[in-house]
Design an enzyme around this catalytic site. Structure first.
Site, PDB file in Angstrom:
ATOM      1  N   THR A 192       0.858  -1.275  -0.047  1.00 35.99           N
ATOM      2  CA  THR A 192      -0.138  -0.141   0.115  1.00 35.99           C
ATOM      3  C   THR A 192       0.807   1.255   0.270  1.00 35.99           C
ATOM      4  O   THR A 192       1.758   1.328   0.764  1.00 35.99           O
ATOM      5  CB  THR A 192      -0.958   0.029   1.361  1.00 35.99           C
ATOM      6  OG1 THR A 192      -1.473  -1.282   1.384  1.00 35.99           O
ATOM      7  CG2 THR A 192      -1.781   1.156   1.094  1.00 35.99           C
ATOM      8  N   HIS A 243       2.580  -5.517  -4.353  1.00 33.04           N
ATOM      9  CA  HIS A 243       1.325  -6.281  -4.150  1.00 33.04           C
ATOM     10  C   HIS A 243       0.371  -5.302  -5.033  1.00 33.04           C
ATOM     11  O   HIS A 243      -0.032  -4.119  -4.928  1.00 33.04           O
ATOM     12  CB  HIS A 243       0.554  -5.879  -3.101  1.00 33.04           C
ATOM     13  CG  HIS A 243       1.442  -6.858  -1.788  1.00 33.04           C
ATOM     14  ND1 HIS A 243       1.329  -6.720  -0.405  1.00 33.04           N
ATOM     15  CD2 HIS A 243       2.300  -7.857  -2.049  1.00 33.04           C
ATOM     16  CE1 HIS A 243       2.274  -7.262   0.057  1.00 33.04           C
ATOM     17  NE2 HIS A 243       2.691  -8.023  -0.936  1.00 33.04           N
ATOM     18  N   MET A 291       0.891  -2.546   4.387  1.00 33.13           N
ATOM     19  CA  MET A 291       0.199  -2.996   5.627  1.00 33.13           C
ATOM     20  C   MET A 291       0.686  -4.414   5.450  1.00 33.13           C
ATOM     21  O   MET A 291       0.805  -5.064   4.237  1.00 33.13           O
ATOM     22  CB  MET A 291      -1.485  -2.934   5.526  1.00 33.13           C
ATOM     23  CG  MET A 291      -2.100  -3.377   4.438  1.00 33.13           C
ATOM     24  SD  MET A 291      -3.736  -3.120   4.598  1.00 33.13           S
ATOM     25  CE  MET A 291      -4.568  -3.843   3.104  1.00 33.13           C
ATOM     26  N   ASP A 313       4.550  -8.952   4.898  1.00 32.62           N
ATOM     27  CA  ASP A 313       4.920  -9.734   3.932  1.00 32.62           C
ATOM     28  C   ASP A 313       6.448  -9.465   3.818  1.00 32.62           C
ATOM     29  O   ASP A 313       6.905  -8.359   3.532  1.00 32.62           O
ATOM     30  CB  ASP A 313       4.025  -9.396   2.758  1.00 32.62           C
ATOM     31  CG  ASP A 313       4.625 -10.335   1.547  1.00 32.62           C
ATOM     32  OD1 ASP A 313       5.213 -11.477   1.767  1.00 32.62           O
ATOM     33  OD2 ASP A 313       4.317 -10.260   0.326  1.00 32.62           O
TER      34      ASP A 313
END
Length: 350
Positions: free
Chosen positions: A171, A197, A291, A294
């Site tokens: 994010t 992501h 967030m 990972d």
């Protein structure tokens, strides 16, 4: 109580979104029917978070977003259709400062809204904790990038790779990567592999846009490619990106999502694959905004094995989850604001 402004020109979509957030509790919901109305509501109610459609009459979503992020920055989540054209515009919105996006459900909204209910709640709650940055002057830069032609770069005389920089980001990533990647020099002797992501509809456009502003060559990874120095590889969305060896040569490859990992392209899987493919001393990992956690465990293991790691400092992280987790585990060699990371990589490697 989170004050949420929902902006959409569809009365039905506004109604459905209002019901989701009011039903979840913890939200005070305000609505606006277009960008002009949204700017008035921002000035009057000072919402904590805004959800913003793109295609609206009077003032469209991008124009509204740029005004919000220039005059009164706050977390904005785009809620839009991810067609090929919609992906391009949504990507511009992320570069302008939107912290995240949710794809509108197809078909009948009232019947299909439940398919994104959980995603909406998770992303809006995360956005409420985000720290967006003012974007004065960025609008013109984003528009200029759209109009540029890809750069013609001379092929390096020696394309052998000295090592690999691995970047994990989620994010807030598109904006943050612009602080890092364009600052790496054209003769950077290592390859850079990025796990951002992102859905598959975005990554080709994302790589193309980065290639226009970076000194290094930027490509999307859609299949096996030999790793070359002075190249940046963006993992394809809706897949995982890994490092491997074939016939004695190190490659980067796009493979199907591994359900063992929660996010994709998986940072954790990328780092683990790199540690299997090459020695830790030839690896540097960088954990940027996002967030969750990972990549934190694998990067910590890399540091313990002799690799080097960087975590983004809280002062620039739009969402501090991923770098904070790496720091908590003791996996960060150094902690730097995003605009200092390229300089540190260059000093370490060149």
């Amino acid at each position: 109580m989170t004050k949420l402004l929902i902006v959409d020109d569809s009365a039905l979509m506004r109604k459905c979104l209002r019901e989701i957030f009011e039903g979840a509790g913890g939200f005070e919901v305000i609505t606006a029917r277009n960008g002009r109305d949204a700017l008035a509501q921002v000035a009057q109610h000072n919402p904590d978070v805004v959800t913003l459609d793109i295609n609206m009459p009077e003032i469209d979503g991008l124009t509204c977003l740029s005004e919000i992020m220039t005059t009164s920055p706050r977390p904005v989540v785009m809620v839009s259709s991810i067609t090929a054209k919609g992906a391009q515009v949504t990507l511009e919105a992320l570069e302008l400062g939107a912290v995240d996006y949710v794809e509108k459900p197809g078909g009948t909204v009232s019947l299909n809204i439940d398919s994104v209910r959980k995603e909406l709640l998770v992303k809006i709650e995360a956005a409420a904790r985000a720290k967006p940055r003012r974007t004065r002057g960025l609008v013109q830069r984003v528009r200029a990038v759209s109009e540029q032609q890809p750069k013609v770069r001379p092929a390096p005389s020696n394309d052998s790779v000295g090592g690999i920089v691995i970047i994990g980001v989620s994010t807030g990533g598109p904006r943050t990567l612009e602080d890092v990647l364009p600052e790496l020099p054209s003769d950077f002797p290592w390859a850079v592999v990025v796990a951002q992501h992102m859905p598959g509809a975005f990554t080709a456009s994302f790589a193309s846009r980065l290639d226009k502003i970076c000194q290094m060559t930027v490509v999307e990874v859609t299949g096996p490619l030999p790793l070359r120095r002075s190249h940046i590889y963006i993992g394809r969305g809706n897949a995982d990106v890994i490092i491997d060896t074939r016939l004695g040569r190190t490659i980067v490859n796009s493979v199907g999502e591994d359900s063992t990992f929660l996010w994709h392209p998986s940072v954790e899987r990328l780092v683990k694959s790199a540690m299997r493919a090459t020695e830790p001393g030839r690896l540097v990992s960088v954990q940027l905004t996002g967030m969750g956690n990972d990549g934190a465990e694998a990067m910590t293991a890399l540091r313990k094995a002799g690799g080097r790691t960087i975590a983004e400092h809280e002062s620039t992280a739009i969402v501090y989850g991923m770098p904070a987790e790496l720091i908590r585990l003791g996996g960060a060699d150094t902690i730097l604001p995003s605009d200092k990371i390229a300089e540190r990589l260059t000093s370490w490697i060149m």
